[in-house]
Motif scaffolding. Sequence first.
Motif, PDB file in Angstrom:
ATOM      1  N   ASN A  11       0.806  -1.226   0.000  1.00  0.00           N
ATOM      2  CA  ASN A  11       0.000   0.000   0.000  1.00  0.00           C
ATOM      3  C   ASN A  11       0.837   1.274   0.000  1.00  0.00           C
ATOM      4  N   LEU A  12       2.153   1.145  -0.009  1.00  0.00           N
ATOM      5  CA  LEU A  12       3.010   2.330  -0.041  1.00  0.00           C
ATOM      6  C   LEU A  12       2.864   3.055  -1.371  1.00  0.00           C
ATOM      7  N   LYS A  13       2.934   4.371  -1.332  1.00  0.00           N
ATOM      8  CA  LYS A  13       2.814   5.194  -2.538  1.00  0.00           C
ATOM      9  C   LYS A  13       4.211   5.572  -3.027  1.00  0.00           C
ATOM     10  N   VAL A  14       5.025   4.566  -3.281  1.00  0.00           N
ATOM     11  CA  VAL A  14       6.381   4.762  -3.808  1.00  0.00           C
ATOM     12  C   VAL A  14       6.557   3.811  -4.992  1.00  0.00           C
ATOM     13  N   PRO A  15       7.452   4.141  -5.932  1.00  0.00           N
ATOM     14  CA  PRO A  15       7.601   3.273  -7.095  1.00  0.00           C
ATOM     15  C   PRO A  15       8.323   1.950  -6.807  1.00  0.00           C
ATOM     16  N   THR A  16       9.310   1.974  -5.918  1.00  0.00           N
ATOM     17  CA  THR A  16      10.138   0.789  -5.701  1.00  0.00           C
ATOM     18  C   THR A  16      10.536   0.658  -4.245  1.00  0.00           C
ATOM     19  N   THR A  34      -4.787   1.133  -8.021  1.00  0.00           N
ATOM     20  CA  THR A  34      -4.061   1.766  -6.923  1.00  0.00           C
ATOM     21  C   THR A  34      -2.585   1.462  -7.122  1.00  0.00           C
ATOM     22  N   PRO A  35      -1.734   2.470  -6.940  1.00  0.00           N
ATOM     23  CA  PRO A  35      -0.309   2.236  -7.166  1.00  0.00           C
ATOM     24  C   PRO A  35       0.249   1.183  -6.199  1.00  0.00           C
ATOM     25  N   THR A  36       1.082   0.322  -6.728  1.00  0.00           N
ATOM     26  CA  THR A  36       1.730  -0.722  -5.941  1.00  0.00           C
ATOM     27  C   THR A  36       3.214  -0.699  -6.270  1.00  0.00           C
TER      28      THR A  36
END
Length: 155
Positions: free
Chosen positions: A65-70, A107-109
């Motif tokens: 659920n973090l909103k980071v790319p990597t 949602t971004p993963t």
Amino acid sequence: RGRSWVESYVSGRLSHGIKDTQEQQAVADYLYCSSNLPGIGEHALSRILSSTTIAHTPMIHRIPNLKVPTVAFLYGDSDWMDIEGGIDVQRKCEEKKRQNSSSSTITPTPSVEVYQIKDAGHLLMLENSEEFNNGVILACGGGNEISASSPSLPR
């Protein structure tokens, strides 16, 4: 060079609490030697903690659920921490991405990278600093030529 860094740290950061110069030197010697010698505490932890010991809020449920790319994990090849934890997070994030691709709501993963540093335990940055640095460079998106020279990177 490492010893002088530790001595500078002790005299600069701990001198307000440790006034005696001999005691400062003893603390510097202890810190330097405990960082430079093979680990023992990490081996004790793996024997004290059972394999069923888990965190109150495990990272495997939070990282997807973090909103980071990597997100990158680095483990030593003789680390007391189980590399499978990072690999499980990697699988969970890949699963969430597959679910997102078949859903109308995306949602971004984060992508998860798992690296294993050879000839290192839990203090991998001290035990194999060169390969640790290579792992950090790879995790930051650089050094494509590094993976060929570091057979245990990535995992």
